[in-house]
Design a protein around this motif. Structure first.
Motif, mmCIF file in Angstrom:
data_model
loop_
_atom_site.group_PDB
_atom_site.id
_atom_site.type_symbol
_atom_site.label_atom_id
_atom_site.label_comp_id
_atom_site.label_asym_id
_atom_site.label_seq_id
_atom_site.Cartn_x
_atom_site.Cartn_y
_atom_site.Cartn_z
ATOM 1 N N GLY A 93 0.853 -1.186 0.000
ATOM 2 C CA GLY A 93 0.000 0.000 0.000
ATOM 3 C C GLY A 93 0.881 1.226 0.000
ATOM 4 O O GLY A 93 2.090 1.156 -0.220
ATOM 5 N N THR A 94 0.293 2.362 0.246
ATOM 6 C CA THR A 94 1.095 3.572 0.210
ATOM 7 C C THR A 94 0.416 4.655 1.017
ATOM 8 O O THR A 94 -0.791 4.617 1.204
ATOM 9 C CB THR A 94 1.278 4.071 -1.234
ATOM 10 N N ASN A 95 1.185 5.576 1.511
ATOM 11 C CA ASN A 95 0.547 6.769 2.036
ATOM 12 C C ASN A 95 0.990 8.005 1.243
ATOM 13 O O ASN A 95 0.824 9.129 1.661
ATOM 14 C CB ASN A 95 0.788 6.954 3.536
ATOM 15 N N LEU A 96 1.559 7.730 0.081
ATOM 16 C CA LEU A 96 1.818 8.830 -0.841
ATOM 17 C C LEU A 96 0.476 9.268 -1.419
ATOM 18 O O LEU A 96 -0.402 8.450 -1.614
ATOM 19 C CB LEU A 96 2.647 8.322 -2.011
ATOM 20 N N THR A 97 0.358 10.533 -1.731
ATOM 21 C CA THR A 97 -0.823 10.974 -2.457
ATOM 22 C C THR A 97 -0.370 11.387 -3.854
ATOM 23 O O THR A 97 0.826 11.526 -4.103
ATOM 24 C CB THR A 97 -1.484 12.182 -1.773
ATOM 25 N N ILE A 98 -1.339 11.580 -4.732
ATOM 26 C CA ILE A 98 -0.977 11.989 -6.092
ATOM 27 C C ILE A 98 -0.248 13.334 -6.025
ATOM 28 O O ILE A 98 0.726 13.564 -6.728
ATOM 29 C CB ILE A 98 -2.220 12.061 -6.999
ATOM 30 N N ASP A 99 -0.732 14.213 -5.136
ATOM 31 C CA ASP A 99 -0.080 15.505 -4.937
ATOM 32 C C ASP A 99 1.400 15.380 -4.594
ATOM 33 O O ASP A 99 2.215 16.180 -5.026
ATOM 34 C CB ASP A 99 -0.756 16.247 -3.773
ATOM 35 N N ASP A 100 1.711 14.359 -3.798
ATOM 36 C CA ASP A 100 3.108 14.175 -3.384
ATOM 37 C C ASP A 100 4.025 13.904 -4.571
ATOM 38 O O ASP A 100 5.234 14.006 -4.447
ATOM 39 C CB ASP A 100 3.230 13.009 -2.390
ATOM 40 N N LEU A 101 3.433 13.523 -5.693
ATOM 41 C CA LEU A 101 4.261 13.236 -6.851
ATOM 42 C C LEU A 101 4.791 14.516 -7.506
ATOM 43 O O LEU A 101 5.519 14.464 -8.474
ATOM 44 C CB LEU A 101 3.489 12.417 -7.891
ATOM 45 N N GLU A 102 4.401 15.654 -6.972
ATOM 46 C CA GLU A 102 4.895 16.898 -7.571
ATOM 47 C C GLU A 102 6.226 17.333 -6.992
ATOM 48 O O GLU A 102 6.900 18.177 -7.556
ATOM 49 C CB GLU A 102 3.865 18.024 -7.378
ATOM 50 N N LEU A 126 0.955 12.332 -15.515
ATOM 51 C CA LEU A 126 1.087 13.767 -15.792
ATOM 52 C C LEU A 126 1.682 14.529 -14.613
ATOM 53 O O LEU A 126 2.311 15.569 -14.785
ATOM 54 C CB LEU A 126 -0.276 14.378 -16.145
ATOM 55 N N ARG A 127 1.479 14.004 -13.398
ATOM 56 C CA ARG A 127 2.063 14.679 -12.233
ATOM 57 C C ARG A 127 3.572 14.618 -12.274
ATOM 58 O O ARG A 127 4.267 15.513 -11.812
ATOM 59 C CB ARG A 127 1.579 14.040 -10.932
ATOM 60 N N LEU A 128 4.093 13.539 -12.821
ATOM 61 C CA LEU A 128 5.545 13.407 -12.929
ATOM 62 C C LEU A 128 6.064 14.468 -13.893
ATOM 63 O O LEU A 128 7.111 15.088 -13.664
ATOM 64 C CB LEU A 128 5.914 12.011 -13.438
ATOM 65 N N LEU A 129 5.299 14.684 -14.971
ATOM 66 C CA LEU A 129 5.705 15.702 -15.927
ATOM 67 C C LEU A 129 5.610 17.087 -15.297
ATOM 68 O O LEU A 129 6.392 17.983 -15.592
ATOM 69 C CB LEU A 129 4.851 15.631 -17.192
ATOM 70 N N LYS A 130 4.653 17.243 -14.400
ATOM 71 C CA LYS A 130 4.515 18.523 -13.713
ATOM 72 C C LYS A 130 5.732 18.771 -12.823
ATOM 73 O O LYS A 130 6.276 19.870 -12.777
ATOM 74 C CB LYS A 130 3.229 18.530 -12.879
ATOM 75 N N ALA A 131 6.165 17.710 -12.144
ATOM 76 C CA ALA A 131 7.366 17.838 -11.308
ATOM 77 C C ALA A 131 8.564 18.180 -12.175
ATOM 78 O O ALA A 131 9.446 18.952 -11.795
ATOM 79 C CB ALA A 131 7.620 16.540 -10.545
ATOM 80 N N LYS A 132 8.570 17.620 -13.369
ATOM 81 C CA LYS A 132 9.660 17.897 -14.294
ATOM 82 C C LYS A 132 9.640 19.375 -14.690
ATOM 83 O O LYS A 132 10.670 20.036 -14.724
ATOM 84 C CB LYS A 132 9.455 17.012 -15.525
ATOM 85 N N ARG A 133 8.446 19.875 -14.948
ATOM 86 C CA ARG A 133 8.269 21.266 -15.346
ATOM 87 C C ARG A 133 8.631 22.218 -14.216
ATOM 88 O O ARG A 133 9.307 23.208 -14.409
ATOM 89 C CB ARG A 133 6.787 21.437 -15.673
ATOM 90 N N ASN A 134 8.142 21.893 -13.021
ATOM 91 C CA ASN A 134 8.266 22.845 -11.919
ATOM 92 C C ASN A 134 9.565 22.725 -11.145
ATOM 93 O O ASN A 134 10.074 23.717 -10.655
ATOM 94 C CB ASN A 134 7.089 22.702 -10.947
ATOM 95 N N ASN A 135 10.065 21.503 -10.949
ATOM 96 C CA ASN A 135 11.329 21.419 -10.221
ATOM 97 C C ASN A 135 12.370 20.588 -10.922
ATOM 98 O O ASN A 135 13.150 19.909 -10.280
ATOM 99 C CB ASN A 135 11.174 20.974 -8.748
ATOM 100 N N ASP A 136 12.343 20.635 -12.256
ATOM 101 C CA ASP A 136 13.378 19.963 -13.027
ATOM 102 C C ASP A 136 13.559 18.506 -12.632
ATOM 103 O O ASP A 136 14.677 17.995 -12.663
ATOM 104 C CB ASP A 136 14.734 20.663 -12.829
#
Ligand code: SF4
Ligand code: SF4
Ligand code: FES
Ligand code: FES
Lengths: 871, 158
Positions: free
Chosen positions: A374-383, A404-414
């Motif tokens: 299981g996990t306690n990560l949230t989708i938000d945490d993927l940013e 897409l959240r991974l791509l967002k992390a790429k966009r926002n924090n390289d």
């Protein structure tokens, strides 16, 4: 963050520095029209409709691109502003056809609304409007630019939301703008179509009727429709959807933006998948086998038949003579009631949802001890991470919106994306992918850990790893030297070193596994190896933890939560812990583990189980051993199948129950985060179908146990306190964010480095290619997406994916027929070259009715091997 | 491959000049145009492969610049200005004259493959209007007679 004070339209407003005037206005309920601006896209300030007046500034400014500053005095509706906006509109309308009566956007068109509000009632130009003629004989200049997208360039106002979204958010390359000025055109690149997995979003984001989708256009006027809140259940992301209905029929589903979950986007599968609901293949009536044939009958007849069998089999074999297999796409309510019926009314704990496993796996106890189930990560945490290591997953097709959240992390924090996969995946467009030889994951991951240790790239203090542990780890794993592993995995020594250093350097890495790991013959060992790597790189510190093991099956998390396993009760409590749950029906439940899928099937062979319910699952095409599952299920005295369609399993059933889909009842799903989200009933049940919760409530009533549920909502209200710990919570009071049910155990760093080992798989040496299956383009699973006309426009035919080299060696080219065979079965299908596929792999998308890859599988064999023959 | 080794080499040489890869698109398009005399979809794909960029970006940039012909043109590519200053000084009739004289419509190429006539916006030489550009040269203060002469000279050169 510093506070600023400004005045908008005479109102004093407190805001935060860095916000634009538009942000401040919107946050305070002040309306400013926008076209090019969109909260999910970078600001470009291109359309100028959002002009506002700022005191002491000589010119009007675009509010979307002007920062609010302390002391600013802004007017959003002064005469000057209104006049300027009217001017902007006049320019926008210069070439706009104003064909509102025949435009499909009418009634929900931002341009129409703005013109309506600012009232431009005539044109001052007499020149003909620019037309992009597609058809001389008609004024409908509609041009299909993809399987689902139709473009009418005349209406485009050049806001570039569509192209920016495709490039920025999806990192795709199938839409661009061409030419310039008033002849600018939106088109896919030369010779191509827009067909990315997110393509439908461009229609939703286009502020005019320039982009429409084939599925919805000209079918119904939007103002006649009703909107219902629903949740997508094609994958475990759980995107929020609005279903648009008219006269009890669904016409489309669109994103119901929930920033925590889907961030305002949905994939095409969620958008067009709904079409399965109204497909003519839906079962319309219960059926019963008479004289060898399945014939339609009434619910009373079919219930009587089931109850009669249930009683006689229970008498003969005891309650354990009854078992249930459930699919992973049912609702939580279905699971809860099925579990309650089977455990408390029948008295059997033999229930399981894990039908894709060949061999007995541990129940995950070892992993549970490490705290990585299981996990306690949230989708938000993927940013927030700056590195994602994706192992054994085609995240793009398995969890499209999380990807897409991974791509967002790429966009926002390289953030960087690294993929370690046995077959190439679509997300490689945004990262670096290493394709390894199948089944070398454990060596690979362990080797990376060894490199990091040997190069002393780990922090002994922070990770709490002492020299003795490290020493032992190195000794225990001394087979996994970089040379050995490079040979075994096919990944070069340099790449391994580079990868290890990248992982060691990341500030915060998240390791994500998917389908290939979840179906791996040594899943637990792969995850254990990852635990070691994450521990060494200090990515297990704090919360959330750095390992995310995703599973297939849209509501697989709901299966866990509601105990669809022989040893688990609701909220994943073990059967022998039932006293910790205060629910009356649990009192009589046996605290002995029931049988899991493998044991149920064995007990069927031994005639210890004679009645099986198969609910929302089609083992005949999905169980990884076709011959075995067919012969076993036909041994049953009584097979009850409840499903949407007459599946291959239904065809061999003794009774078939027409199931209602999640659009035809209310209830809830649990996404991979453990977030329980509710959905409303969208349409009435199709024909005589009934939801699973109702079927099992009815059956219980016939055994004199009244569950008393009248709707999915009633069921939800019974279990809501159990999952939330809040006795007052009910269907009506569930917050928009859903209920997050915490995952089982916290990660256990103090467990220290775990022993790892490799064991060669049991495989058939006679055949030379490894068979790997996955999802075709725009499809998930076998039964529903293939009944969506729109999704079938993207891909509707199966193929056998081969590397060009392998194909050429067998004198096969793209499109030729090939026979894939082994001792268990064969498939004949067309060949397609797959870029980047290893030469020893055969890849088959396992969604389409024509072929079913499980005919090539055998449960005794861990790795499926096949031979290829040119036809 | 359409682009020859030399063009490819020159295109690759632009990479270190710019901080961003995308900036190489325009020089690359120009180099390709110099080699081929026009651009097309295959060239965009080749350029995007050479520069490791998306085809959509290359194609879209090329389409923005109307001065790149997108199909084969004659040896002499005649671009006549029809913008305001030139128009006031009779560009329209001059354009008609040219087309008629060459026996082609705007955008077409003469049968001998020598001339293609197109109209363009302001060439930035309003003081010498009417103006046309043939390949890389400007021809200014045009009259019908001058046009006759220019065409004749070019025909001679072949
Ligand atoms: S097609 Fe629609 S979204 Fe795209 S630029 Fe035109 S108006 Fe904007
Ligand atoms: S990402 Fe998953 S949940 Fe979201 S729309 Fe697509 S299939 Fe549905
Ligand atoms: S919305 Fe501000 S310029 Fe377009
Ligand atoms: S208008 Fe012709 S050169 Fe300027």
């Amino acid at each position: 963050m510093s506070e600023i004070k400004l005045t908008i339209n005479g109102r004093e407003i407190v805001a935060t520095k860095g916000m634009t005037i538009l942000d401040v206005a919107l946050e305070n309920g002040i309306d400013i029209p926008t076209f090019c601006w969109h909260p999910k896209l970078k600001t470009v300030g291109a359309c100028r409709i959002c002009l506002v007046e700022i005191e002491k500034w000589p010119k009007l400014q675009v509010s979307c691109a002007t920062d609010a500053t302390d002391g600013m005095v802004v007017f959003t509706n002064s005469d000057r502003v209104v006049k300027a906006r009217q001017g902007v509109i006049e320019f926008i309308l210069l070439n706009h056809p104003l064909d509102c009566p025949t435009c499909d956007k009418g009634g929900e068109c931002p341009l129409q609304n703005v013109v309506y509000k600012y009232g431009i009632d005539r044109a001052r130009t007499i020149e003909p409007r620019q037309r992009f003629i597609v058809n001389e004989d008609s004024t409908f200049d509609d041009l299909p630019i993809g399987p689902e997208i139709i473009r009418n360039q005349n209406r485009c106002i050049h806001c570039f939301r569509c192209t920016r979204m495709v490039e920025e958010v999806f990192e795709e390359d199938d839409l661009g703008s061409y030419n310039r000025g008033h002849i600018t055109e939106i088109l896919p690149p030369p010779g191509r179509e827009i067909r990315n997995l997110y393509s439908g979003n461009v229609v939703e984001y286009c502020p005019v009727g320039a982009l429409t989708n084939r599925d919805f256009r000209y079918k119904v006027r939007v103002w006649l429709t009703e909107q219902k809140k629903t949740i997508c259940n094609f994958c475990p992301d759980g995107c929020n959807l609005t279903a648009w209905t008219f006269r009890d029929k669904i016409y489309r589903t669109t994103s119901r933006r929930n920033d925590r979950v889907d961030d305002g986007f949905i994939c095409d599968i969620g958008r067009y998948g709904y079409q399965f609901v109204h497909h003519p293949d839906r079962l319309t009536s219960p059926m019963i086998r008479r004289g060898g044939e399945l014939v339609e009958c009434t619910w009373d007849e079919v219930y009587d038949a089931i109850i009669c069998k249930l009683k006689s089999i229970k008498e003969k074999l005891g309650p354990e003579g009854v078992a249930s297999l459930v699919g992973e796409d049912c609702s939580n309510e279905d699971y809860y009631v099925i579990g309650k019926f089977l455990r408390s009314v029948v008295g059997s704990n033999s229930i399981d949802h894990r039908l894709h496993r060949k061999k007995k796996l541990s129940y995950g106890e070892d992993l549970e001890k490490l705290g990585i189930v299981g996990t306690n990560l949230t989708i938000d945490d993927l940013e927030s991470p700056d590195l994602f290591v994706i192992v054994g997953s085609d995240l793009h097709s398995e969890n499209p919106i999380s990807a897409l959240r991974l791509l967002k992390a790429k966009r926002n924090n390289d953030a960087r994306l690294v993929l370690i996969n046995p077959v190439p995946s679509r997300l490689s467009r945004s990262g670096t992918e290493y394709i390894h030889k199948c089944n070398t994951e454990v060596q690979l991951i362990t080797c990376l850990a060894r490199i990091i240790v040997r190069e002393k790239l780990y922090n002994a203090d922070e990770t709490g790893l002492d020299d003795r542990q490290i020493e032992k780890f190195l000794n225990d794993t001394d087979d996994f030297t970089i040379e050995n592993v490079s040979d075994a995995s096919g990944i070069s020594k340099d790449d391994l070193t580079l990868l290890a250093r990248q992982i060691a350097e990341a500030k915060r890495a998240v390791f994500i596994t998917g389908r290939h790991v979840s179906l791996h013959y040594r899943r637990d060992m792969v995850l254990t190896a990852l635990f070691n790597l994450a521990l060494i790189t200090n990515n297990l510190r704090g919360d959330p933890k750095g390992i995310l093991a995703l599973r297939i099956g849209s509501n697989n998390r709901g299966c866990y939560l509601f105990g669809m396993r022989p040893d688990r009760l609701p909220i994943n409590r073990r059967v022998d812990e039932k006293d910790s749950l205060s629910s009356d029906w649990l009192t009589g439940v046996s605290d002995r583990k029931g049988a899991d899928t493998i044991d149920i099937l064995r007990q069927i062979e031994e005639s210890k189980v004679e009645l099986t319910f198969a609910v929302g699952t089609d083992p005949v095409t999905s169980y990884p051993d076709y011959n075995y599952i067919c012969s076993t299920l036909t041994k049953l005295d009584f097979l009850v199948v409840a499903d949407l369609y007459l599946t291959e399993t239904a065809k061999i059933a003794d009774v078939v129950l027409p199931l209602s889909s999640c659009m035809e009842t209310s209830g809830s799903f649990c996404n991979w985060e453990g977030r329980v989200q509710i959905f409303e009933q969208v349409v009435n049940p199709i024909s005589l179908s009934r939801p699973a919760w109702q079927i099992f409530t009815d059956l219980a009533a016939r055994l004199e146990v009244e569950f008393g549920y009248k709707s999915g909502e009633d069921v939800f209200n019974e279990f809501a306190p159990m999952i939330s710990g809040d006795t007052k919570l009910n269907f009506r009071t569930v917050p928009e964010s859903g209920i997050c049910v915490p995952s089982a155990t916290p990660v256990n760093r103090s467990a220290g480095l775990q022993p790892v080992s490799v064991r060669a798989p049991e495989l058939d040496q006679k055949h030379e290619y490894v068979l790997i299956t996955g999802n075709g383009d725009h499809h998930i699973g076998r039964n529903r997406t293939t009944r969506s006309e729109s999704l079938n426009r993207f891909q509707s035919e199966p193929y056998v994916g081969l590397s060009e080299r392998t194909a050429n060696e067998l004198a096969l080219s793209d499109g030729d027929l090939v026979k894939v065979e082994n001792d268990f079965g064969k498939i004949v299908c067309v060949v397609k070259y797959i870029d980047g596929l290893r030469d020893d792999v055969v890849w088959i998308p396992d969604n389409f009715p024509e072929i079913s890859a499980n005919v090539l599988k055998n449960r005794e064999i861990e790795i499926d091997m096949v031979s290829l023959v040119k036809v | 491959m359409i682009l020859n080794d030399e063009t490819v080499k020159k295109i690759k040489a632009t990479v270190p000049i710019y901080p961003q890869r995308r900036s190489c698109i325009l020089p690359a398009l120009t180099l390709a145009y110099w080699q081929e005399g026009h651009l097309n979809d295959d060239i965009y794909r080749e350029i995007s492969d050479i520069l490791d960029l998306k085809t959509v970006d290359v194609a879209s940039a090329a389409s923005f610049y109307t001065m790149f012909p997108k199909a084969p043109v004659g040896k002499y590519y005649i671009q006549v200005c029809h913008n305001i200053s030139c128009a006031l000084l009779g560009a329209d009739s001059l354009i008609d004259y040219l087309a008629q004289k060459l026996g082609v419509k705007l955008g077409e190429t003469t049968e001998d493959g020598l001339f293609t006539v197109v109209t363009v916006e302001c060439l930035g030489s309003c003081t010498t209007a009417p103006v046309m550009q043939i390949n890389n040269d400007y021809y200014e203060n045009l009259t019908r007679e001058k046009v006759d002469q220019i065409l004749e000279d070019l025909r001679k050169q072949g």
